[in-house]
Enzyme design. Structure first.
Site, PDB file in Angstrom:
ATOM      1  N   ASP A   1      -6.727  -3.387  37.698  1.00 29.99           N
ATOM      2  CA  ASP A   1      -6.299  -4.199  38.838  1.00 29.99           C
ATOM      3  C   ASP A   1      -6.426  -5.701  38.561  1.00 29.99           C
ATOM      4  O   ASP A   1      -5.934  -6.509  39.350  1.00 29.99           O
ATOM      5  CB  ASP A   1      -7.135  -3.863  40.083  1.00 29.99           C
TER       6      ASP A   1
ATOM      7  N   ASP B   1      -4.961  -1.318  46.506  1.00 25.36           N
ATOM      8  CA  ASP B   1      -4.874  -0.234  45.542  1.00 25.36           C
ATOM      9  C   ASP B   1      -5.379   1.046  46.204  1.00 25.36           C
ATOM     10  O   ASP B   1      -6.325   1.014  46.989  1.00 25.36           O
ATOM     11  CB  ASP B   1      -5.730  -0.576  44.319  1.00 25.36           C
TER      12      ASP B   1
END
Length: 767
Positions: A661, A427
């Site tokens: 996430d 990410d």
């Protein structure tokens, strides 16, 4: 004891004393699984403990624990507290060596004649003295083998103790028979030295094994040692020292210079530097001021601070870390299944081979004495210990040293999968970047007002910034924080807002001064129908100006106002974030390991490609190393796509740091949750991930994969040598190339060598 989310499945840890080999593990597991209600039982030889999952109401838990402990005892072992070995004080260097010393002292006079023969000297002791020296070793020092062997036979199984007891008893009994049946005055060769020395060597091997086990649990003991016993509680009448167990959430504690923080909390008053190295692996002290988070177990620096308690007991970060490490060390790796299958039949097969060896030598014309010695060598050299220890000691050493550097491996399955990772998806915000973007510019429609960092002194249109900051005041998004911080820096007061709602992956909508506004991504503006080409910014169309900012690496958002049911664009906001120190190096390290690296971002393609260039990733159009404009809900699908298909399958690791996430971390083969400085969302990510990186250091990703590869390599080395040792040693003993003494020494050495090989992992150095 823990309870699952379903409130129907509980788990319990029990310490088990007296296990010596993989066969013991199998017997205890069978005994536990026979208890009604038990769903699964995992026994770990290295930690000498069992984790049992069972169906029960909480009210019945104590009853179930009693049944499980009784099952362990009925199987011939001693139930103990699960953390007895960890909580016990560190033993001295020679603790438990007395039986070994007595065995060696009594065996040495029996062995000296063998050495004398090599020098041409006749130092043979009289049979009565050989008997007097060997018998205490056989039946006093060796009593533990008989007791454990009897319990094994009583339960219809076998173990290492049975092999040692049968082999040494056969050698001792043969010596007694030869002594008593020999003609008066005749010199006869006896085998007392073999049985005595085998027992002494096995005791020596077990003592060395216990010492090595203490080293493998050193990481857990070090974490337990971080817990202070008392805290300074601040009450109206002053400071009062209380046990940490009595501290409650909301209490205020006084932490003096040099002391450990007792629990998790927020700095309420004061400023200091905190050493968090034992928790995160970060060697440098971290500055803490009012409002900063502090973690129990970390060490206060030079400042006296007041801390408002936010978590106590099992809810603290230190307790979570200990639980993660213990879970990883208690779990069985998938590769252990093969070992369990072999161990289940190991002892019966060895017994059959020993009988076959006895019959083969005897029926081919050799003396019964020689045939029995060959069979004894087969019994003594067989070692299920090495098989049972090969996997758990490597896992314990690997997870322990990883925890020292802030890498927490949740379970053995994550450890075993991580070494096969071929794709790592990271990410962008908060993982590869600092995660603290700043508002770099605000371009108002049909105006020439441009914002700049406060230090530049450039004026800023207060109207739109004030509206934007008011809308974002309740949001936890990093971009929202950037807007609010800029408004605060310019001294702008927040306006009252109403009907505020967050639209996932898009932005925020609300009312300010009875006008409805939306602030969010350009994609959302298009969905709302705002006409970007119909309005201009600094002489360019809105879309062209946005594209220019994106090309410079900015993350672009827009403010729109609802007028007569239609949305009109009012301002263009550009944000910029910086790569984390070490992020570019981390990607280079992953490439050096032969791993494909992919950056996943919710930003526009222009901003994502600009950041990719700074990180050393391929930023060209169509590059497989950059995924942009990925909504939070779509991250899991992107991770699934990276795994490939039936024709080409990849093992994918996902690295993220926030709540959004968590689905992607769960979808990956290996999820890595990276702790962020603010702590927000990290706990959620930790639960979804197989590996937790305790500090926001991108280089820990490659380090986690490296320690995984090294640990799995040690497991394979240990299993190879354990299987090879038995596969080569048993035939050599059966063919007469090894006598019982050498066989006993080799058997003791095999377990010690497996432990020593695993402990080499403790020399691993993280970033």
């Amino acid at each position: 004891m823990t309870e699952s989310e379903s409130n129907e499945v509980c788990s319990l840890d029990i310490g088990i004393g007296g296990m010596t080999c993989a066969s013991c593990v199998g017997r205890v597991e069978k005994a536990l699984k026979r208890v009604s209600g038990v769903q699964n039982a995992n026994v770990n030889l290295a930690t000498e403990s069992a984790r049992i999952a069972f169906s029960a109401d909480l009210a019945q838990t104590a009853h179930m624990e009693a049944l499980l402990r009784r099952a362990v005892r009925d199987a011939g072992y001693e139930p103990k507290a699960a953390d007895a070995a960890i909580d016990s004080p560190d033993a001295g260097a020679w603790d438990g060596f007395a039986p070994v010393a007595w065995g060696l002292a009594l065996s040495l006079p029996l062995v000296l004649p063998m050495l004398g023969d090599l020098l041409g000297q006749h130092w043979m002791l009289a049979p009565i003295w050989q008997f007097a020296l060997a018998t205490p070793v056989q039946f006093v020092l060796g009593a533990r083998f008989y007791i454990a062997a009897w319990h094994a036979v009583k339960n219809g199984s076998g173990n290492m103790d049975l092999l040692v007891a049968l082999g040494t008893t056969a050698g001792w009994a043969l010596s007694v028979w030869l002594w008593l049946s020999a003609p008066a005055g005749a010199m006869v060769h006896l085998y007392f030295e073999g049985s005595a020395l085998v027992i002494s060597l096995v005791l020596l091997g077990k003592w060395l094994e216990v010492r090595a086990k203490r080293q493998t649990t050193s990481a857990i003991r070090a974490l337990h040692a971080l817990r202070p016993e008392r805290a300074h509680l601040l009450r109206p009448e002053g400071e009062v020292d209380v046990p940490v167990a009595e501290v409650l959430v909301g209490d205020t504690l006084v932490v003096k210079p040099g002391e450990r923080f007792a629990v998790d909390g927020l700095v309420h008053e004061g400023a200091t530097q905190v050493d968090e190295s034992m928790l995160t692996g970060e060697s440098l002290p971290v500055a803490k001021e009012a409002g900063a988070r502090v973690t129990g177990g970390s060490i206060n620096g030079e400042g006296r601070v007041l801390v408002r308690v936010t978590a106590v007991g099992a809810q603290t970060m230190l307790s979570n870390i200990i639980r993660l490490v213990e879970d990883a060390q208690a779990a069985k790796a998938p590769i252990q299944r093969l070992v369990d299958q072999v161990s289940a039949v190991f002892v019966p097969v060895v017994l059959l081979l020993a009988v076959a060896t006895l019959l083969a030598w005897w029926l081919t014309g050799h003396s019964f004495e020689l045939a029995l010695i060959r069979a004894v060598a087969v019994l003594v050299i067989a070692c299920p210990c090495a098989l049972g220890l090969a996997t758990p000691v490597a896992i314990m050493a690997g997870t322990g040293v990883a925890a020292k550097y802030g890498i927490l491996i949740k379970d053995a399955q994550a450890l075993e999968l991580a070494h096969r990772v071929s794709v790592v998806a990271l990410d962008k915000t908060g993982t590869l970047t600092v995660g603290h973007p700043q508002l770099k510019s605000l371009l108002a429609i049909d105006a020439m007002v441009v914002s700049a960092p406060p230090s530049s002194g450039t004026a800023m249109d207060p109207e739109w910034l004030q509206i934007c900051a008011s809308l974002q005041s309740g949001s936890e998004h990093p971009l929202a924080h950037a807007v609010v911080e800029r408004a605060a820096a310019l001294g702008l007061a927040l306006l009252p807002v109403a009907a505020v709602r967050s639209v996932s992956g898009r932005g925020t909508e609300g009312q300010v001064d009875q006008q409805t506004y939306s602030l969010g991504s350009l994609r959302w503006m298009q969905e709302l129908g705002a006409q970007a080409d119909a309005q201009t910014v600094m002489g360019q169309t809105f879309a062209a100006q946005a594209s220019a900012l994106e090309a410079e690496g900015a993350s672009v958002s827009a403010l729109a106002q609802q007028v007569d049911g239609a949305w009109q664009l009012r301002a263009l906001l550009a944000f910029a974030d910086e790569p984390k120190p070490g992020a570019k190096e981390a990607i280079a390290q992953l490439r050096a390991l032969g791993i494909r690296t992919v950056m996943v971002s919710g930003d526009n393609w222009g901003a994502a490609r600009a950041m990719a260039r700074r990180l050393g990733l391929d930023s060209s159009p169509g590059s497989a190393e950059v995924l942009a404009e990925v909504l939070p809900g779509d991250k899991a699908a992107k991770i699934t796509a990276l795994k490939g298909d039936a024709h080409e399958r990849f093992v994918v690791a996902m690295v993220g740091d926030g709540v959004n996430d968590a689905p992607a971390l769960a979808a990956a083969d290996v999820g890595m949750a990276m702790a962020n400085s603010g702590g927000g969302g990290t706990d959620v990510a930790m639960h979804a991930a197989g590996i937790t990186l305790m500090r926001g250091e991108p280089r820990l990703v490659a380090a986690a994969l490296d320690i995984s590869r090294r640990t799995v390599s040690k497991i394979r080395q240990n299993l190879f040598w354990a299987f090879f040792y038995n596969a080569a040693g048993i035939p050599l003993a059966a063919l007469g190339y090894l006598n019982p003494v050498l066989a006993g020494a080799a058997m003791a050495l095999s377990s010690v060598s497996v432990m020593a090989n695993a402990l080499l992992l403790k020399r691993w150095k993280g970033p």
